[in-house]
Write a protein that holds these residues in place. Structure first.
Motif, PDB file in Angstrom:
ATOM      1  N   MET A 135      14.317  13.317   0.284  1.00  0.00           N
ATOM      2  CA  MET A 135      13.987  13.356   1.716  1.00  0.00           C
ATOM      3  C   MET A 135      12.552  12.889   2.005  1.00  0.00           C
ATOM      4  N   THR A 136      11.788  12.574   0.944  1.00  0.00           N
ATOM      5  CA  THR A 136      10.384  12.219   1.168  1.00  0.00           C
ATOM      6  C   THR A 136      10.200  10.716   1.322  1.00  0.00           C
ATOM      7  N   ASP A 137       9.388  10.371   2.316  1.00  0.00           N
ATOM      8  CA  ASP A 137       9.036   8.967   2.521  1.00  0.00           C
ATOM      9  C   ASP A 137       7.587   8.791   2.041  1.00  0.00           C
ATOM     10  N   PHE A 138       7.425   8.013   0.984  1.00  0.00           N
ATOM     11  CA  PHE A 138       6.085   7.825   0.411  1.00  0.00           C
ATOM     12  C   PHE A 138       5.330   6.658   1.067  1.00  0.00           C
ATOM     13  N   SER A 139       5.867   6.126   2.152  1.00  0.00           N
ATOM     14  CA  SER A 139       5.278   4.909   2.759  1.00  0.00           C
ATOM     15  C   SER A 139       3.788   5.044   3.046  1.00  0.00           C
ATOM     16  N   THR A 140       3.408   6.166   3.673  1.00  0.00           N
ATOM     17  CA  THR A 140       1.993   6.291   4.070  1.00  0.00           C
ATOM     18  C   THR A 140       1.092   6.331   2.843  1.00  0.00           C
ATOM     19  N   LEU A 141       1.620   6.892   1.779  1.00  0.00           N
ATOM     20  CA  LEU A 141       0.850   6.967   0.533  1.00  0.00           C
ATOM     21  C   LEU A 141       0.719   5.571  -0.096  1.00  0.00           C
ATOM     22  N   ILE A 142       1.803   4.812  -0.045  1.00  0.00           N
ATOM     23  CA  ILE A 142       1.775   3.454  -0.598  1.00  0.00           C
ATOM     24  C   ILE A 142       0.842   2.575   0.244  1.00  0.00           C
ATOM     25  N   ALA A 143       0.867   2.804   1.563  1.00  0.00           N
ATOM     26  CA  ALA A 143       0.037   1.990   2.460  1.00  0.00           C
ATOM     27  C   ALA A 143      -1.453   2.249   2.228  1.00  0.00           C
ATOM     28  N   ASN A 144      -1.797   3.458   1.868  1.00  0.00           N
ATOM     29  CA  ASN A 144      -3.213   3.798   1.692  1.00  0.00           C
ATOM     30  C   ASN A 144      -3.371   4.637   0.412  1.00  0.00           C
ATOM     31  N   PRO A 145      -3.289   3.986  -0.753  1.00  0.00           N
ATOM     32  CA  PRO A 145      -3.218   4.745  -2.017  1.00  0.00           C
ATOM     33  C   PRO A 145      -4.442   5.614  -2.315  1.00  0.00           C
ATOM     34  N   LYS A 146      -5.582   5.284  -1.705  1.00  0.00           N
ATOM     35  CA  LYS A 146      -6.769   6.103  -2.028  1.00  0.00           C
ATOM     36  C   LYS A 146      -6.616   7.550  -1.544  1.00  0.00           C
ATOM     37  N   LEU A 147      -5.678   7.772  -0.604  1.00  0.00           N
ATOM     38  CA  LEU A 147      -5.464   9.138  -0.104  1.00  0.00           C
ATOM     39  C   LEU A 147      -4.851  10.049  -1.171  1.00  0.00           C
ATOM     40  N   MET A 148      -4.364   9.429  -2.248  1.00  0.00           N
ATOM     41  CA  MET A 148      -3.825  10.240  -3.352  1.00  0.00           C
ATOM     42  C   MET A 148      -4.900  11.156  -3.928  1.00  0.00           C
ATOM     43  N   LEU A 149      -6.141  10.704  -3.860  1.00  0.00           N
ATOM     44  CA  LEU A 149      -7.233  11.490  -4.434  1.00  0.00           C
ATOM     45  C   LEU A 149      -7.419  12.817  -3.695  1.00  0.00           C
ATOM     46  N   LEU A 150      -7.045  12.835  -2.414  1.00  0.00           N
ATOM     47  CA  LEU A 150      -7.150  14.090  -1.664  1.00  0.00           C
ATOM     48  C   LEU A 150      -6.147  15.116  -2.204  1.00  0.00           C
ATOM     49  N   GLY A 151      -4.984  14.596  -2.599  1.00  0.00           N
ATOM     50  CA  GLY A 151      -3.973  15.473  -3.213  1.00  0.00           C
ATOM     51  C   GLY A 151      -4.463  16.033  -4.531  1.00  0.00           C
ATOM     52  N   ALA A 152      -5.267  15.230  -5.244  1.00  0.00           N
ATOM     53  CA  ALA A 152      -5.824  15.703  -6.520  1.00  0.00           C
ATOM     54  C   ALA A 152      -6.915  16.744  -6.265  1.00  0.00           C
ATOM     55  N   ALA A 153      -7.745  16.490  -5.237  1.00  0.00           N
ATOM     56  CA  ALA A 153      -8.872  17.396  -4.962  1.00  0.00           C
ATOM     57  C   ALA A 153      -8.387  18.802  -4.622  1.00  0.00           C
ATOM     58  N   ALA A 154      -7.296  18.861  -3.853  1.00  0.00           N
ATOM     59  CA  ALA A 154      -6.808  20.185  -3.437  1.00  0.00           C
ATOM     60  C   ALA A 154      -6.288  21.003  -4.622  1.00  0.00           C
ATOM     61  N   GLN A 155      -5.978  20.317  -5.722  1.00  0.00           N
ATOM     62  CA  GLN A 155      -5.466  21.055  -6.891  1.00  0.00           C
ATOM     63  C   GLN A 155      -6.567  21.834  -7.611  1.00  0.00           C
TER      64      GLN A 155
END
Lengths: 415, 117
Positions: A135-155
């Motif tokens: 059910m997940t659309d990864f489009s926004t993540l693919i469009a702006n891959p640097k935002l992945m780092l925010l997901g890492a920071a929260a961990q």
């Protein structure tokens, strides 16, 4: 409580005596007395098996906790799909049973125990991840891959809680299982604690899901505290459109890369990306549809009710559970703060037109999609035209990947 | 294991964990920022490259055919002279075969040389 039992037995005895007196007046008194004593014995046995005779005030406390869950889910719509099954599960698990019962969740091969095996053996979480992937659309993540780092920071919240738990005297395995609450991901928390600390599974699962439901209450004050008015009004560039080829390649490349780095996260990430391929390939719509609707619904029902039922008062109401709840709250706070602060840190290196709204960093805690909704809501409070939902979904889904990777790392060290 | 060594081990796990999580997501991020777009545009690039080569080849062929004006003028003049000097082709076959001619008083010798009236 014993006094209460004695009173109930006394009342019951008086009733039996009154009935016995009536029988004694009859001519066949002697025969009747024998039958009467058997009836009395049967009734006594029946009463001793009822929950009234086996109950404890702790069971009633847990039933009150269940009422809170049900109230939050029904009245405030806080994660109702989780809180309502868990709430009902808590009531089921806290119906007092006699010691020699054969139906309790911890009685081997009872029906509830068989359903609970899905939690204990870590079967349900990967199936939930399959549904999430579908059910997940990864489009926004693919469009702006640097935002992945925010997901890492929260961990960072996971590891801060891990250290906190060690300071409070939990052993390494228990601390690892408690730390994962900071990932704000219920299935991941259940998966890890089912392997590292089975005894704490109920408390960890309840804490994780409770705080996930309370994301709209916990996160906004921290987001406001760490940002100023100007930062909250930053408008981000709309994400570019993403081709279907990129959408198909993302789960495949993502699976290979993340699992080569953290292979212990295989059951979670493998199923997550597999579910996403089912969705994005567009050739397996039937399978994707089943995974994201019926299958995930069935598993959520079973997971919720059995996790709830596992919180029997004697297992749950302990000092450890209170500590776990305290650490869980702290972990959500730290995770949110780290996400927001890291977004501000990234802004130091970005050009003006590419600046991030630091509020989206809060969505780095998984809690899909609630934390992204919170970001959207907070953004609109300060600028009614600034829609951050699409941008927030990127760190939100990368948080799911990040927390699964973190779980894999903890598992590889402590499993 | 005493508390301090547990904390030390916990610290090591924490640092390793944070590094690995960041690395995993940073690698994924870089792959999707640079590698995947490159791979996706690769067939297009090949196509573009091929069409560029074809264009160049065509141009080089054109260059080969591109002769100076003087040479063109000379060739044109030569062709013109050649074509102008050409005669109509005539049949040069000689024959001794008797041609059958049907009689006509209009071409009769008798009327033209012997009977003058």
């Amino acid at each position: 409580m014993d006094a209460m039992k004695r009173k109930l037995l006394l009342l019951f005895g008086m009733l039996v005596l009154l009935a016995g007196g009536a029988f004694a007046a009859a001519p066949e008194a002697a025969e009747s007395m024998g039958a009467l004593s058997r009836v009395q014995g049967g009734l006594e046995q029946f009463f001793s098996a009822t929950s009234f005779m086996n109950g404890d005030f702790t069971n009633f406390i847990m039933i009150l906790v269940a009422f809170v869950f049900l109230y939050l889910g029904i009245k405030y719509d806080f994660e109702p799909l989780l809180l309502i099954p868990i709430g009902m599960g808590i009531i089921i698990g806290n119906i007092p049973l006699p010691a020699d019962n054969s139906v309790g969740i911890y009685v081997e091969n009872s029906v509830m125990n068989i359903l609970y095996q899905g939690v204990e053996q870590g079967v349900y979480p990967p199936l939930i991840f399959l549904g999430i992937g579908a059910m997940t659309d990864f489009s926004t993540l693919i469009a702006n891959p640097k935002l992945m780092l925010l997901g890492a920071a929260a961990q960072v919240g996971i590891f801060a809680t891990f250290i906190g738990a060690l300071y409070l005297g939990f052993n390494l395995q228990e601390a690892g299982a408690i730390g994962i609450i900071g990932g704000a991901d219920g299935p991941t928390a259940i998966f890890l604690s089912s392997i590292l600390a089975k005894d704490l599974l109920g408390a960890i699962a309840i804490a994780a899901y409770s705080y996930m439901a309370l994301v709209p209450v916990i996160q906004p004050p921290i987001m406001r505290l760490l940002t100023n008015g100007k930062e909250r009004k930053i408008r981000m560039k709309p994400p570019r459109s993403v081709s279907q080829t990129e959408k198909i390649l993302f789960p495949i490349a993502g699976m290979i890369l993340t699992l080569f780095i953290a292979p212990s996260a295989l059951p979670l990430l493998g199923m997550l990306f597999f579910g996403n391929v089912l969705k994005e390939s567009t050739r397996t719509n039937r399978l994707a549809e089943t995974a994201r609707t019926k299958m995930i619904d069935i598993v959520t029902i079973l997971l919720g009710v059995t996790v709830g039922a596992s919180t029997q008062a004697d297992h749950f109401l302990t000092e450890q559970s209170l500590l776990i709840f305290g650490l869980g709250a702290a972990s959500f706070v730290v995770a949110t703060a780290c996400g927001v602060l890291f977004a501000k840190f990234m802004n130091l290196f970005l050009k003006d037109e590419n600046k991030l709204n630091p509020l989206i960093g809060a969505a780095g805690v998984s809690a899909v999609p609630d934390s992204a909704r919170v970001v959207q809501h907070e953004g609109l409070r300060y600028d009614p035209q600034n829609h951050l939902l699409m941008h927030a979904m990127a760190p939100n889904v990368s948080g799911v990947i990040g927390s699964a990777v973190a779980a894999g790392i903890l598992l590889s060290f402590l499993g | 294991m005493d508390q301090s060594s547990i904390l030390q081990e916990g610290g090591a796990i924490t640092i390793t964990g944070i590094i690995v999580v960041f690395t995993a997501l940073a690698v994924l991020s870089l792959v999707f920022k640079y590698v995947i777009p490159f791979l996706i545009t690769l067939p297009e690039r090949f196509k573009k490259l091929r069409s560029q080569e074809e264009k160049e080849e065509l141009l080089s062929k054109k260059d080969a055919r591109n002769v100076p004006g003087e040479v063109n003028a000379v060739i044109a003049a030569a062709i013109h002279a050649y074509l102008d000097e050409l005669h109509d082709e005539e049949s040069t076959v000689l024959t001794i075969q008797q041609q059958q001619k049907s009689y006509s008083p209009w071409s009769s010798k008798i009327y033209s040389t012997h009977r003058l009236r």
